[in-house]
Design a protein around this motif. Structure first.
Motif, PDB file in Angstrom:
ATOM      1  N   TYR B  33      25.198  18.828  40.852  1.00  0.00           N
ATOM      2  CA  TYR B  33      24.141  19.755  41.271  1.00  0.00           C
ATOM      3  C   TYR B  33      23.858  20.789  40.193  1.00  0.00           C
ATOM      4  O   TYR B  33      22.697  21.114  39.916  1.00  0.00           O
ATOM      5  CB  TYR B  33      24.529  20.451  42.579  1.00  0.00           C
ATOM      6  CG  TYR B  33      23.468  21.408  43.052  1.00  0.00           C
ATOM      7  CD1 TYR B  33      22.212  20.932  43.416  1.00  0.00           C
ATOM      8  CD2 TYR B  33      23.687  22.772  43.109  1.00  0.00           C
ATOM      9  CE1 TYR B  33      21.207  21.793  43.828  1.00  0.00           C
ATOM     10  CE2 TYR B  33      22.698  23.646  43.522  1.00  0.00           C
ATOM     11  CZ  TYR B  33      21.461  23.150  43.882  1.00  0.00           C
ATOM     12  OH  TYR B  33      20.470  23.999  44.282  1.00  0.00           O
ATOM     13  N   LEU B  34      24.911  21.297  39.576  1.00  0.00           N
ATOM     14  CA  LEU B  34      24.702  22.274  38.508  1.00  0.00           C
ATOM     15  C   LEU B  34      23.901  21.668  37.355  1.00  0.00           C
ATOM     16  O   LEU B  34      23.161  22.366  36.665  1.00  0.00           O
ATOM     17  CB  LEU B  34      26.054  22.801  38.004  1.00  0.00           C
ATOM     18  CG  LEU B  34      26.835  23.672  38.990  1.00  0.00           C
ATOM     19  CD1 LEU B  34      28.184  24.061  38.418  1.00  0.00           C
ATOM     20  CD2 LEU B  34      26.022  24.915  39.368  1.00  0.00           C
ATOM     21  N   MET B  35      24.057  20.373  37.162  1.00  0.00           N
ATOM     22  CA  MET B  35      23.337  19.722  36.059  1.00  0.00           C
ATOM     23  C   MET B  35      21.835  19.617  36.312  1.00  0.00           C
ATOM     24  O   MET B  35      21.038  19.724  35.392  1.00  0.00           O
ATOM     25  CB  MET B  35      23.927  18.331  35.793  1.00  0.00           C
ATOM     26  CG  MET B  35      25.316  18.357  35.166  1.00  0.00           C
ATOM     27  SD  MET B  35      25.810  16.759  34.469  1.00  0.00           S
ATOM     28  CE  MET B  35      26.854  16.093  35.744  1.00  0.00           C
ATOM     29  N   VAL B  36      21.454  19.378  37.560  1.00  0.00           N
ATOM     30  CA  VAL B  36      20.034  19.113  37.828  1.00  0.00           C
ATOM     31  C   VAL B  36      19.350  20.182  38.674  1.00  0.00           C
ATOM     32  O   VAL B  36      18.208  19.998  39.108  1.00  0.00           O
ATOM     33  CB  VAL B  36      19.855  17.741  38.520  1.00  0.00           C
ATOM     34  CG1 VAL B  36      20.331  16.622  37.607  1.00  0.00           C
ATOM     35  CG2 VAL B  36      20.585  17.701  39.853  1.00  0.00           C
ATOM     36  N   ALA B  37      20.026  21.303  38.904  1.00  0.00           N
ATOM     37  CA  ALA B  37      19.509  22.275  39.860  1.00  0.00           C
ATOM     38  C   ALA B  37      18.256  22.993  39.362  1.00  0.00           C
ATOM     39  O   ALA B  37      17.525  23.580  40.145  1.00  0.00           O
ATOM     40  CB  ALA B  37      20.575  23.287  40.217  1.00  0.00           C
ATOM     41  N   ASP B  38      18.023  22.970  38.068  1.00  0.00           N
ATOM     42  CA  ASP B  38      16.856  23.663  37.523  1.00  0.00           C
ATOM     43  C   ASP B  38      16.860  25.147  37.858  1.00  0.00           C
ATOM     44  O   ASP B  38      15.819  25.725  38.206  1.00  0.00           O
ATOM     45  CB  ASP B  38      15.550  23.028  38.034  1.00  0.00           C
ATOM     46  CG  ASP B  38      14.959  22.121  36.967  1.00  0.00           C
ATOM     47  OD1 ASP B  38      14.935  22.516  35.798  1.00  0.00           O
ATOM     48  OD2 ASP B  38      14.553  21.005  37.311  1.00  0.00           O
ATOM     49  N   LYS B  39      18.027  25.726  37.778  1.00  0.00           N
ATOM     50  CA  LYS B  39      18.143  27.175  37.880  1.00  0.00           C
ATOM     51  C   LYS B  39      19.365  27.593  37.069  1.00  0.00           C
ATOM     52  O   LYS B  39      20.304  26.818  36.885  1.00  0.00           O
ATOM     53  CB  LYS B  39      18.240  27.640  39.320  1.00  0.00           C
ATOM     54  CG  LYS B  39      19.121  26.783  40.205  1.00  0.00           C
ATOM     55  CD  LYS B  39      19.220  27.340  41.590  1.00  0.00           C
ATOM     56  CE  LYS B  39      17.958  27.182  42.403  1.00  0.00           C
ATOM     57  NZ  LYS B  39      18.124  27.641  43.790  1.00  0.00           N
TER      58      LYS B  39
END
Lengths: 157, 157
Positions: B33-39
């Motif tokens: 999630y941290l990789m693709v969260a876009d934040k």
DNA sequence: CGGTTTGTTCGATCCTTGCCGAACAAAAAA
DNA sequence: TTTTTTGTTCGGCAAGGATCGAACAAACCG
């Protein structure tokens, strides 16, 4: 066919180490016994007896060790049994190359993660880019390293 | 705080990959999630919500990711929450050096096995000797390889 | 002070999987 | 043919561990 306590400990320790590496304890024990058995070949039955394990467990785990190439079967004329031994021609490079596949899988995830992002310049994107660069470096250098080992093997007669 | 199905799949895949590598599925999901969260930063609560996981599981696995250095906490003045992000200064060399410890442990077993043998010239002994030589080679060469990476990082501006 | 937010910890539960035992298979021996 | 040897395979059980839920803790808010 009986073991001193030091060898017994060694075998159990190897089982625990294998477990830590994500393989089964029993396969570590089998390999451990083959390492310290002080005999050229070991039979299926001997493994069940020495390791006090079931035939099914020995069968399954032995098959795995054969599969990854650590162990080779040895048959003899006039003998029904199959014996087992540490592979005389163990290919360590192939074994490590196989392990490199996990690194490649990680690298693919990093790349895919980067692709899925909208922001391509923020911290996460930079993290992913650095990760792919590092893993890419490993993936490139590792085979070269293995080749150097191979060359070192051939000449230093 | 909602995900498209492609990102959702990516997160689950990363979970499965981590599981294969011997880590927990949940830690892989968090990192995914941290990789693709876009934040830039993600809160604890957001992780429980997006991953539909319990606080305890998030807490445990987040701690592990912090421990191995993949993730860094980020606090802000006037905010109670702790946020989390992919480590801006992730030390990949240190991470891989840590993994080299497993190789060293294997090598120690090979050496100990050889020491425990009476026969020092038979097939098993030769196998063990070759194993220690190969692992010794890796243990020697790998840090050199990491150093080359480091040097490549410093100059190529 | 009591309530809310932000987590941590600990016992319980569920799921996976390694191992076992028993049934089965194949091939040789008797 | 029957028995023995040499394994393989399959269903089930038990152990380990990942996750959950609930109780707890600490810090801030009102």
């Amino acid at each position: 066919m009986t073991l001193n306590s030091e060898k017994e400990r060694f075998i159990e320790d190897n089982g625990l180490l294998f477990e830590k590496l994500g393989v089964t304890r029993m396969s570590g024990r089998i390999l451990g016994y083959l390492m310290v058995a002080d005999k050229e070949k070991v039979s299926f039955n001997e493994l069940t007896a020495v390791l006090k394990a079931s035939k099914s467990s020995i069968s399954t785990n032995l098959k795995m060790l054969l599969q990854i190439g650590f162990v080779k079967p040895l048959t003899l004329p006039g003998e029904r049994k199959t014996y087992y031994m540490l592979s005389p021609d163990m290919d360590w490079q192939a074994y490590f190359s196989e392990r490199l596949e996990m690194i490649k899988a990680m690298n693919n995830m990093f790349r895919k993660g980067l692709k899925l992002r909208t922001a391509k310049k923020d911290n996460a994107a930079q993290w992913l880019r650095k990760a792919t660069e590092f893993y890419g470096f490993i993936i490139k250098e590792f085979p070269a390293m293995l080749k150097r080992w191979e060359e070192g093997q051939n000449k230093p007669g």
